[in-house]
Design a protein around this motif. Structure first.
Motif, mmCIF file in Angstrom:
data_model
loop_
_atom_site.group_PDB
_atom_site.id
_atom_site.type_symbol
_atom_site.label_atom_id
_atom_site.label_comp_id
_atom_site.label_asym_id
_atom_site.label_seq_id
_atom_site.Cartn_x
_atom_site.Cartn_y
_atom_site.Cartn_z
ATOM 1 N N ILE A 164 43.611 -63.547 -20.244
ATOM 2 C CA ILE A 164 43.631 -63.977 -21.644
ATOM 3 C C ILE A 164 44.203 -65.387 -21.749
ATOM 4 O O ILE A 164 43.635 -66.250 -22.427
ATOM 5 C CB ILE A 164 44.437 -62.993 -22.520
ATOM 6 C CG1 ILE A 164 43.718 -61.643 -22.575
ATOM 7 C CG2 ILE A 164 44.641 -63.557 -23.925
ATOM 8 C CD1 ILE A 164 44.535 -60.532 -23.228
ATOM 9 N N ALA A 165 45.309 -65.648 -21.066
ATOM 10 C CA ALA A 165 45.942 -66.975 -21.116
ATOM 11 C C ALA A 165 45.007 -68.051 -20.580
ATOM 12 O O ALA A 165 44.985 -69.169 -21.091
ATOM 13 C CB ALA A 165 47.252 -66.965 -20.324
ATOM 14 N N GLY A 166 44.205 -67.722 -19.567
ATOM 15 C CA GLY A 166 43.308 -68.694 -18.959
ATOM 16 C C GLY A 166 41.942 -68.795 -19.618
ATOM 17 O O GLY A 166 41.130 -69.635 -19.234
ATOM 18 N N SER A 167 41.689 -67.959 -20.602
ATOM 19 C CA SER A 167 40.382 -67.940 -21.258
ATOM 20 C C SER A 167 40.173 -69.191 -22.116
ATOM 21 O O SER A 167 41.114 -69.718 -22.710
ATOM 22 C CB SER A 167 40.262 -66.696 -22.142
ATOM 23 O OG SER A 167 39.085 -66.748 -22.905
ATOM 24 N N LYS A 168 38.929 -69.622 -22.198
ATOM 25 C CA LYS A 168 38.568 -70.743 -23.072
ATOM 26 C C LYS A 168 38.296 -70.277 -24.497
ATOM 27 O O LYS A 168 38.047 -71.078 -25.382
ATOM 28 C CB LYS A 168 37.343 -71.457 -22.509
ATOM 29 C CG LYS A 168 37.640 -72.137 -21.193
ATOM 30 C CD LYS A 168 36.414 -72.796 -20.612
ATOM 31 C CE LYS A 168 36.808 -73.408 -19.273
ATOM 32 N NZ LYS A 168 35.705 -73.619 -18.393
ATOM 33 N N ALA A 169 38.357 -68.968 -24.722
ATOM 34 C CA ALA A 169 38.120 -68.398 -26.051
ATOM 35 C C ALA A 169 39.245 -68.785 -27.007
ATOM 36 O O ALA A 169 40.358 -69.110 -26.587
ATOM 37 C CB ALA A 169 38.046 -66.877 -25.962
ATOM 38 N N VAL A 170 38.960 -68.718 -28.296
ATOM 39 C CA VAL A 170 40.008 -68.804 -29.302
ATOM 40 C C VAL A 170 40.727 -67.455 -29.263
ATOM 41 O O VAL A 170 40.093 -66.403 -29.307
ATOM 42 C CB VAL A 170 39.408 -69.068 -30.711
ATOM 43 C CG1 VAL A 170 40.493 -69.014 -31.764
ATOM 44 C CG2 VAL A 170 38.685 -70.405 -30.729
ATOM 45 N N ARG A 171 42.041 -67.495 -29.160
ATOM 46 C CA ARG A 171 42.832 -66.275 -28.990
ATOM 47 C C ARG A 171 43.713 -66.076 -30.218
ATOM 48 O O ARG A 171 44.506 -66.958 -30.553
ATOM 49 C CB ARG A 171 43.672 -66.382 -27.729
ATOM 50 C CG ARG A 171 42.789 -66.583 -26.482
ATOM 51 C CD ARG A 171 43.533 -67.157 -25.325
ATOM 52 N NE ARG A 171 44.126 -68.447 -25.712
ATOM 53 C CZ ARG A 171 45.031 -69.090 -24.999
ATOM 54 N NH1 ARG A 171 45.441 -68.612 -23.852
ATOM 55 N NH2 ARG A 171 45.525 -70.237 -25.412
ATOM 56 N N VAL A 172 43.543 -64.928 -30.886
ATOM 57 C CA VAL A 172 44.199 -64.687 -32.171
ATOM 58 C C VAL A 172 44.955 -63.367 -32.154
ATOM 59 O O VAL A 172 44.403 -62.332 -31.786
ATOM 60 C CB VAL A 172 43.158 -64.654 -33.316
ATOM 61 C CG1 VAL A 172 43.849 -64.439 -34.665
ATOM 62 C CG2 VAL A 172 42.326 -65.932 -33.340
ATOM 63 N N TYR A 173 46.194 -63.421 -32.584
ATOM 64 C CA TYR A 173 46.975 -62.209 -32.820
ATOM 65 C C TYR A 173 46.819 -61.827 -34.280
ATOM 66 O O TYR A 173 47.021 -62.647 -35.172
ATOM 67 C CB TYR A 173 48.455 -62.444 -32.487
ATOM 68 C CG TYR A 173 49.349 -61.321 -32.953
ATOM 69 C CD1 TYR A 173 49.181 -60.029 -32.469
ATOM 70 C CD2 TYR A 173 50.355 -61.539 -33.885
ATOM 71 C CE1 TYR A 173 49.991 -58.990 -32.891
ATOM 72 C CE2 TYR A 173 51.179 -60.509 -34.312
ATOM 73 C CZ TYR A 173 50.980 -59.241 -33.814
ATOM 74 O OH TYR A 173 51.776 -58.212 -34.238
ATOM 75 N N VAL A 174 46.459 -60.569 -34.552
ATOM 76 C CA VAL A 174 46.312 -60.061 -35.906
ATOM 77 C C VAL A 174 47.472 -59.107 -36.162
ATOM 78 O O VAL A 174 47.517 -58.002 -35.619
ATOM 79 C CB VAL A 174 44.954 -59.345 -36.107
ATOM 80 C CG1 VAL A 174 44.811 -58.882 -37.555
ATOM 81 C CG2 VAL A 174 43.792 -60.250 -35.708
ATOM 82 N N CYS A 175 48.406 -59.556 -36.970
ATOM 83 C CA CYS A 175 49.638 -58.804 -37.221
ATOM 84 C C CYS A 175 49.392 -57.664 -38.206
ATOM 85 O O CYS A 175 48.629 -57.809 -39.163
ATOM 86 C CB CYS A 175 50.698 -59.753 -37.783
ATOM 87 S SG CYS A 175 52.341 -59.036 -37.913
ATOM 88 N N ASN A 176 50.067 -56.551 -37.986
ATOM 89 C CA ASN A 176 50.048 -55.441 -38.940
ATOM 90 C C ASN A 176 50.609 -55.911 -40.276
ATOM 91 O O ASN A 176 51.392 -56.865 -40.334
ATOM 92 C CB ASN A 176 50.913 -54.282 -38.443
ATOM 93 C CG ASN A 176 50.306 -53.546 -37.280
ATOM 94 O OD1 ASN A 176 49.191 -53.808 -36.866
ATOM 95 N ND2 ASN A 176 51.064 -52.605 -36.741
#
Length: 188
Positions: free
Chosen positions: A119-131
């Motif tokens: 995940i850290a190395g991915s080129k994707a946009v990485r999003v945390y969705v909080c409760n």
């Protein structure tokens, strides 16, 4: 409610004897868009070190405990992901984590060897969705930023580009309903 999905997956796993196949079959039956991959198919037990130093084994026992979780672990500690999971992470345009139970749904995936690094190395946009609301023994008293810190602690570093956190007012009737269960909004 997620419980019927768990029961559905458990039944399919019992029929096929292969958890990854059960997830694939459930995706077909439920006509999901995209693909769903489990982080691992290894037989591992979730364990938690609690704030009093005790260790609790098993998801049900962890969520039933009255103590706060300090650290979550897998036993055995080194379980391998399925290759399709790492490939999906590498090919993704968008990776989301959440919403869900902080420790027993979200962090558990990050305990699988290679997943947080992928995940850290991915080129994707990485999003945390909080409760929207706290959860007993998972996040009581934690702010949104503390949720992120707990995830980063278990992932071994920063894995998100963005966080989606509610700042809008919540209807009083909704607040009352959650308050009856001991939950309150997670502070942004």
């Amino acid at each position: 409610c997620a419980l019927p999905i768990y029961l559905f997956l458990a039944a399919l796993n019992g029929i096929s004897g292969d958890f990854a196949e059960a997830v694939h079959t459930s995706s077909q039956i439920l006509a999901t868009r995209g693909r769903i991959y489990p982080a691992t198919t290894a037989n591992a037990t979730l364990t938690a070190q609690m704030d009093d130093g005790s260790v609790v084994r098993g998801e049900t026992n962890i969520t039933a405990s009255k103590r706060s979780i300090v650290e979550l672990m897998l036993d055995p500690p080194a379980v391998d992901p399925i290759p399709e999971t790492l490939e999906a992470i590498a090919q993704a345009d968008l990776i989301t984590l959440g919403p869900g139970s902080l420790y027993t749904s979200l962090i558990t995936n990050l305990l699988v060897r290679g997943v947080p690094e992928a995940i850290a190395g991915s080129k994707a946009v990485r999003v945390y969705v909080c409760n929207l609301m706290t959860q007993a023994n998972e996040s009581l008293g934690l702010t949104a930023s503390e949720h992120i810190e707990k995830i980063f602690d278990h992932a071994g570093g920063r894995i998100f580009d963005y966080a989606l956190i509610n700042t809008a007012p919540i209807l009083p009737a909704t607040l009352e309903q959650y308050a009856r269960e001991g939950q309150k909004p997670i502070e942004a």
